[in-house]
Design a protein around this motif. Sequence first.
Motif, short mmCIF file in Angstrom:
data_model
loop_
_atom_site.label_atom_id
_atom_site.label_comp_id
_atom_site.label_asym_id
_atom_site.label_seq_id
_atom_site.Cartn_x
_atom_site.Cartn_y
_atom_site.Cartn_z
N ALA A 337 20.85 23.91 -24.87
CA ALA A 337 19.75 24.80 -24.98
C ALA A 337 19.42 25.93 -24.18
O ALA A 337 18.81 26.86 -24.47
CB ALA A 337 18.43 23.69 -25.09
N VAL A 340 21.75 30.98 -24.09
CA VAL A 340 21.64 31.83 -25.36
C VAL A 340 22.83 32.84 -25.33
O VAL A 340 22.59 33.86 -24.51
CB VAL A 340 20.10 32.60 -25.47
N ARG A 384 19.89 27.14 -32.01
CA ARG A 384 18.97 27.17 -30.95
C ARG A 384 17.56 26.92 -31.86
O ARG A 384 16.63 26.05 -31.64
CB ARG A 384 18.88 27.85 -29.85
N GLU A 387 16.94 24.15 -34.23
CA GLU A 387 16.56 22.96 -33.29
C GLU A 387 15.33 22.96 -33.16
O GLU A 387 14.40 21.86 -33.20
CB GLU A 387 17.44 22.96 -32.04
N CYS A 460 12.79 22.35 -27.14
CA CYS A 460 11.97 23.32 -27.75
C CYS A 460 11.63 24.50 -26.43
O CYS A 460 11.86 25.57 -26.83
CB CYS A 460 10.91 22.79 -28.46
N VAL A 463 14.60 26.43 -25.26
CA VAL A 463 15.00 27.28 -26.13
C VAL A 463 14.02 28.66 -26.27
O VAL A 463 14.46 29.62 -26.17
CB VAL A 463 15.42 26.65 -27.37
N ARG A 466 14.05 30.68 -23.24
CA ARG A 466 15.31 31.34 -23.10
C ARG A 466 15.44 32.60 -23.92
O ARG A 466 16.10 33.52 -23.63
CB ARG A 466 16.69 30.56 -23.27
N HIS A 467 14.70 32.47 -25.03
CA HIS A 467 14.53 33.48 -26.07
C HIS A 467 13.26 34.64 -25.81
O HIS A 467 13.03 35.44 -26.40
CB HIS A 467 14.26 32.98 -27.56
#
Lengths: 500, 148
Positions: A337, A340, A384, A387, A460, A463, A466-467
Amino acid sequence: MAAKSAIERSRGEIKFRTLFEAALDAMVIVAKDGRIVLVNAQAEKLFGYSRTELIGNPVEMLIPPRFRSRHIQHRTAYASAPKIRAMGTGLDLYGHRKDCTDFPIEVGLCPLETEDGKLVSTVIRDITERKRAEETRALLASLVTTASDAIVSKSRDGLILNWNAGAERLYGYSAQQAIGRPFVMMVPPRLRAEFARMTEWLAAGGSFSEYETRRIRSDGTEIDVAVTASPILDASGRFVASSSITRDITDRKRAEREAKAHAEELAHSNAELEQFAYVASHDLQEPLRMVASYLQLIRQRYEGRLDADADDFIRFAVDGATRMKQLINDLLSYSRAGRVQNAQPVNLDAVIEHVLGALRLRIEESRAAITRDPMPRVMGEEVRLYEVFQNLVGNALKFNGDSTPAIHVGCSRKNGEWLFSVADNGIGIAPEYHERIFAMFQRLHGRGEYPGTGIGLAICKRVIERHGGRIWLESAPGKGSVFSFTLPAIDREVMREPAN
Amino acid sequence: MNLPTRWHPVDVLLVEDNPGDVRLTLEVMKDGKFHNHLAVTSDGVEALDYLHRRGRHADAFRPDLVLLDLNLPRKDGREVLTEIKKDPELRRIPVVVLTTSSAEADILKSYNLQANCYIVKPVDLDQFTRVIRQIQEFWLEIVKLPAE
């Protein structure tokens, strides 16, 4: 005879008047007693008086009050020994306008012998513009002198013409040492070809700004510099010299290098950590598989053939191994996760569609009512984001107590980002746990009550962060839960469908 | 009694360094209907000796199927796979990569090296049993391979 001379005199007067009025400078003719006898149009314009206001009055009215008494002395002295005085000699002089403003002037004096006695012709020139230009030039000169940057000019053949204090500091040579010597001695030998090209470029009329290169100081050390240079052309446009402003950027360069090294180090240690987590969890699988598989084999072959205790022990061992397997899988997911790698436009409508498809059995079994808003496209890694929604919707289905689940997957645009939410009518979470539930392997319920390892929300969070988003929770026991998270919005350019 | 579906025992070469895995494979195969002969080599060098009938494997049968682990001592599974698929004599033998690695890089590399298929060893015994049975059924029964 007398008539002729009168005519000649009047002709002479006409000629004089014409010249007098046509003069570019202001002219004031003053009598011996200091009274103004005659002024031209330029004088009227310069001082703002009409000639009727001037004629017959003392010339001191055109002089700032603070200089008037001194002027009377000068005038008296001049009258006793009149001589031509050219412009541009002597003290700074000032004129005084009708509106009481003062301005710098230059004055030329010339004694006139006339029938009406000795007069003095005064030519007055406004030098405000020249003074201003001189001041500007002086200001520029002082800027050059005091500038911390090296300001240097070079002749066409590369010899140093000007060398300011900044250049002395930057290069370590005094102006005396530098002027007349070739500038190329400040250029490291390996960069001389580049320097030659830059010189050619200037000679061709080009210029450059903030060009980053290196120079050598008098002590032999090299420094990072940024050079801004332009050619100096003569009136016919020929290249005669060049000027440059050079700034020492050694510190900035060092800071940049350090920052870059630091970032690389960080990225490296992050990658190493992820690699470690991945390898560790992966290599843990191998022995675990042995334990789990052989325990299962024992159970298959020997269950019921040993005593009841043995069967219990085997069951506990198998359970432990199975849970361990799940934890390792979760650890692997968590480590994945964090990456990216291939961010691209993701159609979240399709993602939700997949998630609901995968959860269909559970949705049907629980008779859950699921509603959703239309979803946008965002930049990210599809698997991701899948998920994330799977975990959140899965949790909403799972933690519902005895009620029939009602779940809403929401989406709205807010301040340049998307706000997503997954709201349920489930058991809710007490505020004191709102932070903790996002940590790894945090569970709030006994395994018998709600199964799971407690990794889902940690994944969660990882992810979403990281986004470039945030995730949080609003909930109270018995009031349901709303999990919200943000993702950066992408502009229309990126959202456009690829042409195919 | 189930009769073997072929008239001679099928040879499967298992290249696996973990004795636990070797035994588990044997146990699972023992319970099945296939009476294949299972030869085992525990590293890449020995696997290639076996396939080339060298040294103490001079009398080896050419296997009908190779089950290949990727991480092996001396010479790893990728190198073994490369050599098998380069060799005109050996390259028709189906090679099933059977490994714990689920790394995308390993999967891609194996298929690029002409692995016939790639299977991640399941942790669960029941699933492992099913996988071994399905390998046997597919590669030794369903698939039509060229005659020697």
